[in-house]
Motif scaffolding. Structure first.
Motif, PDB file in Angstrom:
ATOM      1  N   PHE A   1      -6.202   1.324 -11.242  1.00 23.33           N
ATOM      2  CA  PHE A   1      -6.387   0.814  -9.878  1.00 23.33           C
ATOM      3  C   PHE A   1      -6.659  -0.678  -9.949  1.00 23.33           C
ATOM      4  O   PHE A   1      -7.639  -1.110 -10.554  1.00 23.33           O
ATOM      5  N   LEU A   2      -5.747  -1.460  -9.342  1.00 26.24           N
ATOM      6  CA  LEU A   2      -5.830  -2.921  -9.394  1.00 26.24           C
ATOM      7  C   LEU A   2      -5.646  -3.546  -8.018  1.00 26.24           C
ATOM      8  O   LEU A   2      -4.864  -3.041  -7.216  1.00 26.24           O
ATOM      9  N   PRO A   3      -6.308  -4.683  -7.760  1.00 26.92           N
ATOM     10  CA  PRO A   3      -6.088  -5.404  -6.501  1.00 26.92           C
ATOM     11  C   PRO A   3      -4.842  -6.292  -6.618  1.00 26.92           C
ATOM     12  O   PRO A   3      -4.934  -7.470  -6.934  1.00 26.92           O
ATOM     13  N   LEU A   4      -3.684  -5.712  -6.378  1.00 26.87           N
ATOM     14  CA  LEU A   4      -2.432  -6.450  -6.545  1.00 26.87           C
ATOM     15  C   LEU A   4      -1.963  -7.154  -5.274  1.00 26.87           C
ATOM     16  O   LEU A   4      -1.164  -8.080  -5.347  1.00 26.87           O
ATOM     17  N   TYR A   5      -2.402  -6.705  -4.122  1.00 33.30           N
ATOM     18  CA  TYR A   5      -2.029  -7.313  -2.831  1.00 33.30           C
ATOM     19  C   TYR A   5      -0.520  -7.374  -2.648  1.00 33.30           C
ATOM     20  O   TYR A   5       0.014  -8.343  -2.119  1.00 33.30           O
ATOM     21  N   LEU A   6       0.195  -6.364  -3.089  1.00 29.70           N
ATOM     22  CA  LEU A   6       1.656  -6.382  -2.996  1.00 29.70           C
ATOM     23  C   LEU A   6       2.152  -6.466  -1.557  1.00 29.70           C
ATOM     24  O   LEU A   6       3.160  -7.102  -1.280  1.00 29.70           O
ATOM     25  N   ASP A   7       1.433  -5.825  -0.631  1.00 21.25           N
ATOM     26  CA  ASP A   7       1.849  -5.863   0.775  1.00 21.25           C
ATOM     27  C   ASP A   7       1.752  -7.263   1.363  1.00 21.25           C
ATOM     28  O   ASP A   7       2.543  -7.627   2.230  1.00 21.25           O
ATOM     29  N   SER A   8       0.803  -8.063   0.887  1.00 25.14           N
ATOM     30  CA  SER A   8       0.684  -9.416   1.424  1.00 25.14           C
ATOM     31  C   SER A   8       1.558 -10.411   0.658  1.00 25.14           C
ATOM     32  O   SER A   8       1.887 -11.471   1.180  1.00 25.14           O
ATOM     33  N   ALA A   9       1.938 -10.086  -0.571  1.00 23.77           N
ATOM     34  CA  ALA A   9       2.755 -11.002  -1.364  1.00 23.77           C
ATOM     35  C   ALA A   9       4.240 -10.904  -1.015  1.00 23.77           C
ATOM     36  O   ALA A   9       4.987 -11.857  -1.196  1.00 23.77           O
TER      37      ALA A   9
ATOM     38  N   ASP B   1       7.298  -9.499   1.907  1.00 30.23           N
ATOM     39  CA  ASP B   1       7.543  -9.047   3.273  1.00 30.23           C
ATOM     40  C   ASP B   1       8.251  -7.690   3.243  1.00 30.23           C
ATOM     41  O   ASP B   1       8.497  -7.123   2.178  1.00 30.23           O
ATOM     42  N   ALA B   2       8.580  -7.163   4.420  1.00 28.84           N
ATOM     43  CA  ALA B   2       9.167  -5.822   4.541  1.00 28.84           C
ATOM     44  C   ALA B   2      10.495  -5.688   3.809  1.00 28.84           C
ATOM     45  O   ALA B   2      10.857  -4.606   3.343  1.00 28.84           O
TER      46      ALA B   2
ATOM     47  N   ASN C   1      11.027  -9.776   0.040  1.00 31.93           N
ATOM     48  CA  ASN C   1      11.059 -11.197  -0.308  1.00 31.93           C
ATOM     49  C   ASN C   1       9.639 -11.723  -0.534  1.00 31.93           C
ATOM     50  O   ASN C   1       8.731 -11.408   0.231  1.00 31.93           O
ATOM     51  N   TYR C   2       9.494 -12.547  -1.556  1.00 29.17           N
ATOM     52  CA  TYR C   2       8.203 -13.160  -1.871  1.00 29.17           C
ATOM     53  C   TYR C   2       7.836 -14.128  -0.759  1.00 29.17           C
ATOM     54  O   TYR C   2       8.635 -14.972  -0.374  1.00 29.17           O
ATOM     55  N   ARG C   3       6.628 -14.033  -0.241  1.00 33.03           N
ATOM     56  CA  ARG C   3       6.226 -14.812   0.936  1.00 33.03           C
ATOM     57  C   ARG C   3       5.775 -16.236   0.644  1.00 33.03           C
ATOM     58  O   ARG C   3       5.718 -17.057   1.539  1.00 33.03           O
ATOM     59  N   PHE C   4       5.413 -16.534  -0.571  1.00 30.27           N
ATOM     60  CA  PHE C   4       4.713 -17.785  -0.814  1.00 30.27           C
ATOM     61  C   PHE C   4       5.579 -18.894  -1.401  1.00 30.27           C
ATOM     62  O   PHE C   4       5.062 -19.939  -1.781  1.00 30.27           O
ATOM     63  N   ASP C   5       6.867 -18.699  -1.495  1.00 37.46           N
ATOM     64  CA  ASP C   5       7.790 -19.707  -2.027  1.00 37.46           C
ATOM     65  C   ASP C   5       7.272 -20.294  -3.339  1.00 37.46           C
ATOM     66  O   ASP C   5       7.163 -19.617  -4.314  1.00 37.46           O
TER      67      ASP C   5
ATOM     68  N   VAL D   1       0.131   2.786 -11.862  1.00 37.72           N
ATOM     69  CA  VAL D   1      -0.665   1.701 -11.298  1.00 37.72           C
ATOM     70  C   VAL D   1      -0.740   1.876  -9.786  1.00 37.72           C
ATOM     71  O   VAL D   1       0.275   2.087  -9.123  1.00 37.72           O
ATOM     72  N   TYR D   2      -1.953   1.779  -9.255  1.00 35.65           N
ATOM     73  CA  TYR D   2      -2.200   1.888  -7.816  1.00 35.65           C
ATOM     74  C   TYR D   2      -2.742   0.557  -7.313  1.00 35.65           C
ATOM     75  O   TYR D   2      -3.623  -0.037  -7.929  1.00 35.65           O
ATOM     76  N   ASP D   3      -2.216   0.095  -6.187  1.00 31.24           N
ATOM     77  CA  ASP D   3      -2.647  -1.157  -5.564  1.00 31.24           C
ATOM     78  C   ASP D   3      -3.812  -0.870  -4.626  1.00 31.24           C
ATOM     79  O   ASP D   3      -3.631  -0.284  -3.561  1.00 31.24           O
ATOM     80  N   THR D   4      -5.009  -1.292  -5.011  1.00 34.94           N
ATOM     81  CA  THR D   4      -6.196  -1.023  -4.197  1.00 34.94           C
ATOM     82  C   THR D   4      -6.215  -1.835  -2.905  1.00 34.94           C
ATOM     83  O   THR D   4      -7.026  -1.564  -2.029  1.00 34.94           O
ATOM     84  N   ARG D   5      -5.351  -2.800  -2.783  1.00 36.36           N
ATOM     85  CA  ARG D   5      -5.287  -3.614  -1.566  1.00 36.36           C
ATOM     86  C   ARG D   5      -4.054  -3.289  -0.730  1.00 36.36           C
ATOM     87  O   ARG D   5      -3.619  -4.087   0.100  1.00 36.36           O
ATOM     88  N   SER D   6      -3.527  -2.107  -0.895  1.00 35.04           N
ATOM     89  CA  SER D   6      -2.386  -1.658  -0.102  1.00 35.04           C
ATOM     90  C   SER D   6      -2.793  -1.521   1.357  1.00 35.04           C
ATOM     91  O   SER D   6      -3.882  -1.041   1.664  1.00 35.04           O
ATOM     92  N   THR D   7      -1.908  -1.941   2.246  1.00 35.58           N
ATOM     93  CA  THR D   7      -2.180  -1.776   3.680  1.00 35.58           C
ATOM     94  C   THR D   7      -1.619  -0.458   4.196  1.00 35.58           C
ATOM     95  O   THR D   7      -1.883  -0.080   5.327  1.00 35.58           O
ATOM     96  N   THR D   8      -0.842   0.237   3.376  1.00 39.31           N
ATOM     97  CA  THR D   8      -0.228   1.484   3.823  1.00 39.31           C
ATOM     98  C   THR D   8      -0.966   2.727   3.332  1.00 39.31           C
ATOM     99  O   THR D   8      -0.817   3.787   3.926  1.00 39.31           O
ATOM    100  N   LYS D   9      -1.750   2.617   2.260  1.00 40.15           N
ATOM    101  CA  LYS D   9      -2.485   3.765   1.730  1.00 40.15           C
ATOM    102  C   LYS D   9      -3.887   3.362   1.331  1.00 40.15           C
ATOM    103  O   LYS D   9      -4.087   2.337   0.675  1.00 40.15           O
ATOM    104  N   SER D  10      -4.840   4.202   1.683  1.00 36.53           N
ATOM    105  CA  SER D  10      -6.206   3.986   1.228  1.00 36.53           C
ATOM    106  C   SER D  10      -6.343   4.531  -0.193  1.00 36.53           C
ATOM    107  O   SER D  10      -5.491   5.291  -0.667  1.00 36.53           O
ATOM    108  N   ILE D  11      -7.410   4.184  -0.851  1.00 39.15           N
ATOM    109  CA  ILE D  11      -7.642   4.717  -2.197  1.00 39.15           C
ATOM    110  C   ILE D  11      -7.752   6.234  -2.136  1.00 39.15           C
ATOM    111  O   ILE D  11      -7.221   6.933  -2.998  1.00 39.15           O
TER     112      ILE D  11
END
Length: 141
Positions: A40-48, A50-51, A54-58, A93-103
């Motif tokens: 379980f890692l804080p990967l923030y894939l949903d924020s990095a 887009d739908a 594409n990588y959001r931060f150029d 690997v599970y993304d602990t910062r997912s906006t679509t699924k809770s832990i």
């Protein structure tokens, strides 16, 4: 300091698993002899991304992505070492910062029922949830 601590933890994991994980000589692609590990890692894939993926931060790279990615890099080094020793390890690997699924939703997935070891780079709240899950499943955490 954080990276050195992670490397010590992962080195300990390699040592532990090198004595307890089945090797390929014992099994040919037998899923029951693999050691299943949930990470379980804080990967923030949903924020990095887009739908559309594409990588959001150029050209910029947000610093809050570093801890999870650095832990993941260490995990890849550990996996490489274990594979060279012939260990049969399956890591999810599970993304602990997912906006679509809770832990808790991740823990309730059918695939999680095979996990024998839970690793995590988590905060105190997530630690409590994962420790309880490990205790209830009689897994290592």
């Amino acid at each position: 300091m954080g990276i050195n601590r992670h490397m010590k933890i992962l080195s300990g994991l390699i040592l532990l698993l090198s004595f307890t994980v089945p090797t390929q000589g014992l099994a040919q692609n037998n899923d029951t002899l693999k050691y299943h590990i949930a990470v379980f890692l804080p990967l923030y894939l949903d924020s990095a991304f887009d739908a559309s993926g594409n990588y959001r931060f150029d050209q910029n790279f947000p610093k809050y992505l570093n801890p999870g990615l650095e832990f993941y890099e260490g995990l890849e080094l550990a996996m490489d070492s274990l594979q060279k020793k012939g260990a049969l390890v399956d890591i999810t690997v599970y993304d602990t910062r997912s906006t679509t699924k809770s832990i808790q939703q991740m823990l309730d997935e059918p695939a999680f029922s095979k996990m024998q070891l839970i690793l995590g780079y988590v905060n105190a709240g997530d630690l409590h949830i994962l420790a309880n899950a490990a205790k209830n499943r009689d897994s290592f955490y």
